[in-house]
Design a protein around this motif. Sequence first.
Motif, PDB file in Angstrom:
ATOM      1  N   LEU A   1       0.859  -1.175   0.000  1.00 12.79           N
ATOM      2  CA  LEU A   1       0.000   0.000   0.000  1.00 12.79           C
ATOM      3  C   LEU A   1       0.895   1.225   0.000  1.00 12.79           C
ATOM      4  CD1 LEU A   1      -2.620  -0.910   2.779  1.00 12.79           C
ATOM      5  CD2 LEU A   1      -2.854  -1.210   0.315  1.00 12.79           C
ATOM      6  N   ILE A   2       0.572   2.178  -0.853  1.00 18.36           N
ATOM      7  CA  ILE A   2       1.281   3.454  -0.865  1.00 18.36           C
ATOM      8  C   ILE A   2       0.293   4.516  -0.429  1.00 18.36           C
ATOM      9  CG2 ILE A   2       2.544   5.140  -2.227  1.00 18.36           C
ATOM     10  CD1 ILE A   2       2.197   1.701  -3.648  1.00 18.36           C
ATOM     11  N   GLY A   3       0.621   5.221   0.632  1.00 15.34           N
ATOM     12  CA  GLY A   3      -0.283   6.227   1.170  1.00 15.34           C
ATOM     13  C   GLY A   3       0.363   7.597   1.202  1.00 15.34           C
ATOM     14  N   VAL A   4      -0.443   8.628   0.955  1.00 13.13           N
ATOM     15  CA  VAL A   4       0.049   9.999   1.048  1.00 13.13           C
ATOM     16  C   VAL A   4      -0.937  10.841   1.843  1.00 13.13           C
ATOM     17  CG1 VAL A   4       1.350   9.912  -1.115  1.00 13.13           C
ATOM     18  CG2 VAL A   4      -1.026  10.700  -1.139  1.00 13.13           C
ATOM     19  N   LEU A   5      -0.400  11.813   2.530  1.00 11.94           N
ATOM     20  CA  LEU A   5      -1.194  12.848   3.183  1.00 11.94           C
ATOM     21  C   LEU A   5      -1.000  14.110   2.368  1.00 11.94           C
ATOM     22  CD1 LEU A   5      -2.845  13.699   5.784  1.00 11.94           C
ATOM     23  CD2 LEU A   5      -0.625  14.437   6.721  1.00 11.94           C
ATOM     24  N   THR A   6      -2.098  14.679   1.877  1.00  9.78           N
ATOM     25  CA  THR A   6      -1.992  15.886   1.051  1.00  9.78           C
ATOM     26  C   THR A   6      -2.794  17.024   1.669  1.00  9.78           C
ATOM     27  OG1 THR A   6      -3.954  15.714  -0.388  1.00  9.78           O
ATOM     28  CG2 THR A   6      -2.048  14.337  -0.954  1.00  9.78           C
ATOM     29  N   ASP A   7      -2.471  18.224   1.205  1.00 14.19           N
ATOM     30  CA  ASP A   7      -3.292  19.353   1.594  1.00 14.19           C
ATOM     31  C   ASP A   7      -4.432  19.517   0.590  1.00 14.19           C
ATOM     32  OD1 ASP A   7      -2.196  20.586  -0.656  1.00 14.19           O
ATOM     33  OD2 ASP A   7      -0.895  21.934   0.482  1.00 14.19           O
ATOM     34  N   LEU A   8      -5.187  20.587   0.721  1.00 15.41           N
ATOM     35  CA  LEU A   8      -6.341  20.805  -0.139  1.00 15.41           C
ATOM     36  C   LEU A   8      -5.939  21.065  -1.592  1.00 15.41           C
ATOM     37  CD1 LEU A   8      -9.419  21.111  -0.294  1.00 15.41           C
ATOM     38  CD2 LEU A   8      -9.167  23.490   0.440  1.00 15.41           C
ATOM     39  N   CYS A   9      -4.696  21.474  -1.824  1.00 15.86           N
ATOM     40  CA  CYS A   9      -4.181  21.648  -3.186  1.00 15.86           C
ATOM     41  C   CYS A   9      -3.528  20.376  -3.703  1.00 15.86           C
ATOM     42  CB  CYS A   9      -3.186  22.800  -3.237  1.00 15.86           C
ATOM     43  SG  CYS A   9      -3.939  24.424  -2.945  1.00 15.86           S
ATOM     44  N   CYS A  10      -3.701  19.289  -2.980  1.00 17.34           N
ATOM     45  CA  CYS A  10      -3.198  17.965  -3.342  1.00 17.34           C
ATOM     46  C   CYS A  10      -1.670  17.918  -3.401  1.00 17.34           C
ATOM     47  CB  CYS A  10      -3.797  17.495  -4.667  1.00 17.34           C
ATOM     48  SG  CYS A  10      -4.147  15.708  -4.711  1.00 17.34           S
ATOM     49  N   ARG A  11      -1.031  18.748  -2.603  1.00 19.91           N
ATOM     50  CA  ARG A  11       0.419  18.677  -2.469  1.00 19.91           C
ATOM     51  C   ARG A  11       0.761  17.643  -1.406  1.00 19.91           C
ATOM     52  NH1 ARG A  11       0.544  25.169  -2.423  1.00 19.91           N
ATOM     53  NH2 ARG A  11      -0.714  24.682  -0.582  1.00 19.91           N
ATOM     54  N   ILE A  12       1.661  16.747  -1.737  1.00 19.77           N
ATOM     55  CA  ILE A  12       2.007  15.660  -0.820  1.00 19.77           C
ATOM     56  C   ILE A  12       2.819  16.219   0.342  1.00 19.77           C
ATOM     57  CG2 ILE A  12       3.291  13.508  -0.551  1.00 19.77           C
ATOM     58  CD1 ILE A  12       2.663  12.885  -3.474  1.00 19.77           C
ATOM     59  N   ARG A  13       2.330  15.965   1.554  1.00 20.62           N
ATOM     60  CA  ARG A  13       3.029  16.391   2.762  1.00 20.62           C
ATOM     61  C   ARG A  13       3.791  15.233   3.406  1.00 20.62           C
ATOM     62  NH1 ARG A  13       3.460  21.560   1.729  1.00 20.62           N
ATOM     63  NH2 ARG A  13       1.509  22.744   1.831  1.00 20.62           N
ATOM     64  N   VAL A  14       3.200  14.036   3.347  1.00 21.40           N
ATOM     65  CA  VAL A  14       3.814  12.848   3.941  1.00 21.40           C
ATOM     66  C   VAL A  14       3.510  11.666   3.022  1.00 21.40           C
ATOM     67  CG1 VAL A  14       3.899  11.301   5.950  1.00 21.40           C
ATOM     68  CG2 VAL A  14       3.445  13.742   6.288  1.00 21.40           C
ATOM     69  N   ALA A  15       4.470  10.744   2.883  1.00 19.32           N
ATOM     70  CA  ALA A  15       4.244   9.528   2.106  1.00 19.32           C
ATOM     71  C   ALA A  15       4.700   8.325   2.921  1.00 19.32           C
ATOM     72  CB  ALA A  15       4.994   9.587   0.779  1.00 19.32           C
ATOM     73  N   ARG A  16       3.950   7.252   2.827  1.00 22.09           N
ATOM     74  CA  ARG A  16       4.260   6.027   3.558  1.00 22.09           C
ATOM     75  C   ARG A  16       4.007   4.815   2.663  1.00 22.09           C
ATOM     76  NH1 ARG A  16       6.260   9.009   6.580  1.00 22.09           N
ATOM     77  NH2 ARG A  16       5.963   9.307   8.818  1.00 22.09           N
ATOM     78  N   HIS A  17       4.805   3.760   2.867  1.00 26.62           N
ATOM     79  CA  HIS A  17       4.598   2.482   2.189  1.00 26.62           C
ATOM     80  C   HIS A  17       4.442   1.396   3.249  1.00 26.62           C
ATOM     81  CE1 HIS A  17       6.171   3.555  -2.024  1.00 26.62           C
ATOM     82  NE2 HIS A  17       6.279   4.663  -1.312  1.00 26.62           N
ATOM     83  N   LEU A  18       3.498   0.491   3.041  1.00 21.31           N
ATOM     84  CA  LEU A  18       3.339  -0.669   3.920  1.00 21.31           C
ATOM     85  C   LEU A  18       3.210  -1.914   3.054  1.00 21.31           C
ATOM     86  CD1 LEU A  18       0.876   0.136   6.876  1.00 21.31           C
ATOM     87  CD2 LEU A  18       3.334  -0.264   6.972  1.00 21.31           C
ATOM     88  N   PRO A  19       3.965  -2.969   3.364  1.00 16.31           N
ATOM     89  CA  PRO A  19       3.843  -4.206   2.575  1.00 16.31           C
ATOM     90  C   PRO A  19       2.526  -4.914   2.856  1.00 16.31           C
ATOM     91  CG  PRO A  19       5.292  -4.543   4.452  1.00 16.31           C
ATOM     92  CD  PRO A  19       4.970  -3.075   4.431  1.00 16.31           C
TER      93      PRO A  19
END
Length: 393
Positions: free
Chosen positions: A99-117
Amino acid sequence: MPSTTPAEVFPVPTPAASQIFTTVLSHGPLTRSEMAERTGLSAAAVTKAVRPLIEAGYLVEDADEEAEARRALGRPANPVRVDGGRALFIGVKVTGDELIGVLTDLCCRIRVARHLPLPARAPEPVLAQFAELVRELLTEADGFGVPVRGIGLAVSGDVDRAAGAVRYSPFLEWHDVPLAELAAMTTGLPVTVDNDVRALTVAEQWFGAGVGLSDFAVVTVGAGIGCGLVVHGRVVSGAHGVAGEIGHVAIDPAGPPCHCGNRGCVEAIAGEEAIVAGVREATGVRVADADAALALAHAGDAGARAVYARAGEAIGRGIATVANLFGPELVTISGEGLAAYDLFAEQIRDAFAAAAFGSAARCAVRTRPLPFEEWARGAAATAIQSFITTDPN
């Protein structure tokens, strides 16, 4: 899991407000007169739509030293922009092994990214890992002091966005999984589920190569062959949600069998699994995976290179089908399969030129490498889209 805040409703979720907001999101900052020009709305309609969005903090009016010179008819000429820090969103891309996850702001700019197997592909373990990933991202969100307003999930295959269900995902081997409902129960947040290529296309339309284009397509090559379509400014899913499935356009009736039940589909020739099988058959080398097949071809093995050449021809014919049917201005090619682009670029170009009809050949075909974090960002874009409008298009 960190606590979530009560659901917030986007102010004045009318078509005009959504249109204004997405226009500023993609093209801003814009003055009100520029908004009216881009949307075709009247000055009064723009003013009515903008006011509550500014009052709620979703749009911000900036001072501009040239504002006085641009004032017309007494209307405000200051540029207006989206306040990206007003809300956060989570996007998750589901692959066969992580799983690839991102936390974005309202302008869809990536603030944090995480990967989990992923320990397994069944819905239960995937949802368990999804919950863990969301928990991590919500913890990160606490540091921004801004609420998370929604989650987007992007999954390959036949996805019914309106129902929030994965009807069929061949790579996950899922059938009729009510994913949005299950994910919402797990997280307590609104969840939007969409096909992964279509989600990527939303992000490309708002923030990427498709900004400002009325008609374009995104073709992805990798484990599968996908296509997202934008026609007259709308992401097209079709009456049954499967528009753009060029991976299952049969180009060789006598070709290899496809998992969809047909023979000679683009994906059965150019998908990763098909390429690995083809390289094994052509060379007698038991390559373990797509990386090994690619390495063999890059080492100069003639049989392996022929397999990639055939894949390029299939992709080129698939793109020509899109151009002939929809007449896009641009087709971008992306996906992990671009690692092999040097092996089949010529065949893609030649097959496209041969199969494109008339003016359809004027369609620009370009590559655009995008890491999986960008696919997760596409999922977040669908969550933003669901938040600001009841119409996903």
